[in-house]
Design a protein around this motif. Structure first.
Motif, PDB file in Angstrom:
ATOM      1  N   SER A   5       0.357  -1.207  -0.368  1.00  0.00           N
ATOM      2  CA  SER A   5      -0.309   0.101  -0.283  1.00  0.00           C
ATOM      3  C   SER A   5       0.955   1.003   0.055  1.00  0.00           C
ATOM      4  CB  SER A   5      -0.906   0.167   1.000  1.00  0.00           C
ATOM      5  OG  SER A   5      -0.104   0.025   2.760  1.00  0.00           O
ATOM      6  N   SER A   6       2.348   0.939   0.233  1.00  0.00           N
ATOM      7  CA  SER A   6       3.268   2.008   0.510  1.00  0.00           C
ATOM      8  C   SER A   6       3.679   2.690  -0.903  1.00  0.00           C
ATOM      9  CB  SER A   6       4.317   2.162   1.723  1.00  0.00           C
ATOM     10  OG  SER A   6       5.334   0.356   0.954  1.00  0.00           O
ATOM     11  N   MET A   7       3.946   3.842  -1.385  1.00  0.00           N
ATOM     12  CA  MET A   7       4.452   3.982  -2.244  1.00  0.00           C
ATOM     13  C   MET A   7       6.102   3.740  -2.281  1.00  0.00           C
ATOM     14  SD  MET A   7       2.519   4.626  -4.768  1.00  0.00           S
ATOM     15  CE  MET A   7       3.018   5.230  -6.077  1.00  0.00           C
ATOM     16  N   LEU A   8       7.032   4.217  -3.147  1.00  0.00           N
ATOM     17  CA  LEU A   8       8.061   3.582  -4.222  1.00  0.00           C
ATOM     18  C   LEU A   8       8.904   4.685  -3.648  1.00  0.00           C
ATOM     19  CD1 LEU A   8       8.686   1.594  -6.752  1.00  0.00           C
ATOM     20  CD2 LEU A   8       9.028   0.227  -4.318  1.00  0.00           C
ATOM     21  N   THR A   9      10.070   5.406  -2.372  1.00  0.00           N
ATOM     22  CA  THR A   9      10.626   6.013  -2.297  1.00  0.00           C
ATOM     23  C   THR A   9      11.439   6.173  -3.396  1.00  0.00           C
ATOM     24  OG1 THR A   9      12.227   5.632  -0.636  1.00  0.00           O
ATOM     25  CG2 THR A   9      10.382   6.448   0.150  1.00  0.00           C
ATOM     26  N   GLN A  10      12.590   6.904  -3.657  1.00  0.00           N
ATOM     27  CA  GLN A  10      13.489   7.060  -4.786  1.00  0.00           C
ATOM     28  C   GLN A  10      15.004   5.917  -4.084  1.00  0.00           C
ATOM     29  OE1 GLN A  10      14.004   8.383  -7.240  1.00  0.00           O
ATOM     30  NE2 GLN A  10      15.653   7.465  -8.475  1.00  0.00           N
ATOM     31  N   TYR A  11      14.527   6.463  -2.811  1.00  0.00           N
ATOM     32  CA  TYR A  11      15.996   5.303  -2.529  1.00  0.00           C
ATOM     33  C   TYR A  11      15.550   3.735  -2.723  1.00  0.00           C
ATOM     34  CZ  TYR A  11      18.146   2.603   1.206  1.00  0.00           C
ATOM     35  OH  TYR A  11      19.211   1.745   2.250  1.00  0.00           O
ATOM     36  N   ASP A  12      13.858   3.214  -2.744  1.00  0.00           N
ATOM     37  CA  ASP A  12      13.316   2.250  -2.508  1.00  0.00           C
ATOM     38  C   ASP A  12      13.835   1.645  -4.015  1.00  0.00           C
ATOM     39  OD1 ASP A  12      12.524   2.035   0.061  1.00  0.00           O
ATOM     40  OD2 ASP A  12      10.768   1.826  -0.896  1.00  0.00           O
ATOM     41  N   ILE A  13      13.648   2.463  -5.027  1.00  0.00           N
ATOM     42  CA  ILE A  13      13.742   2.183  -6.330  1.00  0.00           C
ATOM     43  C   ILE A  13      15.689   2.303  -6.872  1.00  0.00           C
ATOM     44  CG2 ILE A  13      13.851   3.271  -8.778  1.00  0.00           C
ATOM     45  CD1 ILE A  13      11.142   4.974  -7.767  1.00  0.00           C
ATOM     46  N   GLU A  14      16.108   2.626  -6.215  1.00  0.00           N
ATOM     47  CA  GLU A  14      18.016   3.036  -6.683  1.00  0.00           C
ATOM     48  C   GLU A  14      18.291   1.314  -5.507  1.00  0.00           C
ATOM     49  OE1 GLU A  14      19.610   5.777  -5.026  1.00  0.00           O
ATOM     50  OE2 GLU A  14      18.434   7.117  -6.015  1.00  0.00           O
ATOM     51  N   GLU A  15      17.334   1.070  -4.518  1.00  0.00           N
ATOM     52  CA  GLU A  15      17.655  -0.046  -3.696  1.00  0.00           C
ATOM     53  C   GLU A  15      17.632  -1.787  -5.018  1.00  0.00           C
ATOM     54  OE1 GLU A  15      16.905  -2.888   0.205  1.00  0.00           O
ATOM     55  OE2 GLU A  15      15.642  -0.284   0.214  1.00  0.00           O
ATOM     56  N   VAL A  16      16.025  -1.425  -5.136  1.00  0.00           N
ATOM     57  CA  VAL A  16      15.609  -2.374  -5.952  1.00  0.00           C
ATOM     58  C   VAL A  16      16.846  -2.403  -6.901  1.00  0.00           C
ATOM     59  CG1 VAL A  16      13.988  -3.478  -7.545  1.00  0.00           C
ATOM     60  CG2 VAL A  16      13.689  -2.664  -5.120  1.00  0.00           C
ATOM     61  N   GLN A  17      16.920  -1.615  -7.512  1.00  0.00           N
ATOM     62  CA  GLN A  17      17.868  -1.711  -8.822  1.00  0.00           C
ATOM     63  C   GLN A  17      19.569  -2.376  -8.853  1.00  0.00           C
ATOM     64  OE1 GLN A  17      18.213   2.532 -10.499  1.00  0.00           O
ATOM     65  NE2 GLN A  17      17.791   1.587 -12.293  1.00  0.00           N
ATOM     66  N   ASP A  18      20.131  -1.728  -7.347  1.00  0.00           N
ATOM     67  CA  ASP A  18      21.065  -2.661  -7.231  1.00  0.00           C
ATOM     68  C   ASP A  18      21.627  -4.106  -7.481  1.00  0.00           C
ATOM     69  OD1 ASP A  18      22.230  -0.419  -7.400  1.00  0.00           O
ATOM     70  OD2 ASP A  18      21.879   0.750  -4.873  1.00  0.00           O
ATOM     71  N   HIS A  19      20.415  -4.205  -6.276  1.00  0.00           N
ATOM     72  CA  HIS A  19      20.096  -5.898  -5.947  1.00  0.00           C
ATOM     73  C   HIS A  19      19.366  -6.445  -7.425  1.00  0.00           C
ATOM     74  CE1 HIS A  19      17.999  -9.334  -3.405  1.00  0.00           C
ATOM     75  NE2 HIS A  19      16.935  -8.949  -4.459  1.00  0.00           N
ATOM     76  N   CYS A  20      19.184  -6.360  -8.213  1.00  0.00           N
ATOM     77  CA  CYS A  20      19.424  -6.941  -9.466  1.00  0.00           C
ATOM     78  C   CYS A  20      19.841  -6.751 -10.743  1.00  0.00           C
ATOM     79  CB  CYS A  20      17.141  -6.704 -10.036  1.00  0.00           C
ATOM     80  SG  CYS A  20      16.947  -5.234 -11.145  1.00  0.00           S
TER      81      CYS A  20
END
Length: 175
Positions: A5-20
């Protein structure tokens, strides 16, 4: 990122990018997040096997049951990492590692004749007899210098498949 239900933050997006390993752009990650939220019907932050089976393209895949063992209960970051194997930006080595995990049906770190035969059975269905499958598989293994009794580790798998032009790109419906 725990709850959908929460939105992605810029930090979340960058963390996911690094993870993949940057297999997806930031915009693609946002689109995948919206798709993940659609699949996560109960909003718990995880996608179940049943929710994955609601995707028609996945449900009709002959390997869907094998893939489900890799998928059940994924959070968003794991979901994107799973899908990254199908990205054109993913390295050949990462694609081969993914395929190895699919073929390693008993999760023992080795792929045996029976593991490959089982996958071949799923892919061919009634189009081939069991005897035909075994004959083809034995021939392919012998051509590569292996026998029916060989067990392949990931480095063996890399050596065999790594010389091919493996394309494993799938368009992921995001809408």
């Amino acid at each position: 990122m725990g709850s959908t239900s929460s939105m992605l933050t810029q930090y979340d997006i960058e963390e996911v990018q690094d993870h993949c390993n940057h297999a997806f752009s930031q915009q693609e990650i946002v689109s995948l997040y919206h798709r993940f939220c659609q699949l996560d019907r109960n909003g718990g932050g995880f996608v179940s096997a049943d929710e994955f089976m609601s995707v028609p393209e996945f449900a009709v895949n002959p390997l869907s049951q094998r893939l489900l063992r890799m998928l059940d209960g994924l959070n968003f970051k794991e979901f994107v990492a799973f899908l990254s194997a199908f990205s054109p930006r993913t390295s050949l080595q990462q694609k081969i590692e993914f395929i190895f995990r699919v073929y390693d049906t008993d999760c023992n770190g080795k792929v045996a004749f029976d593991d490959i035969l089982s996958i071949l059975r799923d892919l061919t269905g009634s189009f081939m007899t069991e005897q035909q499958r075994q004959k083809v598989l034995i021939h392919v293994l012998e051509e590569a210098g292996y026998t029916k009794d060989s067990h392949f580790t990931l480095p063996d798998f890399m050596k065999i498949i790594g010389n091919s032009e493996l394309k494993m790109e799938v368009e992921v419906p995001i809408d």
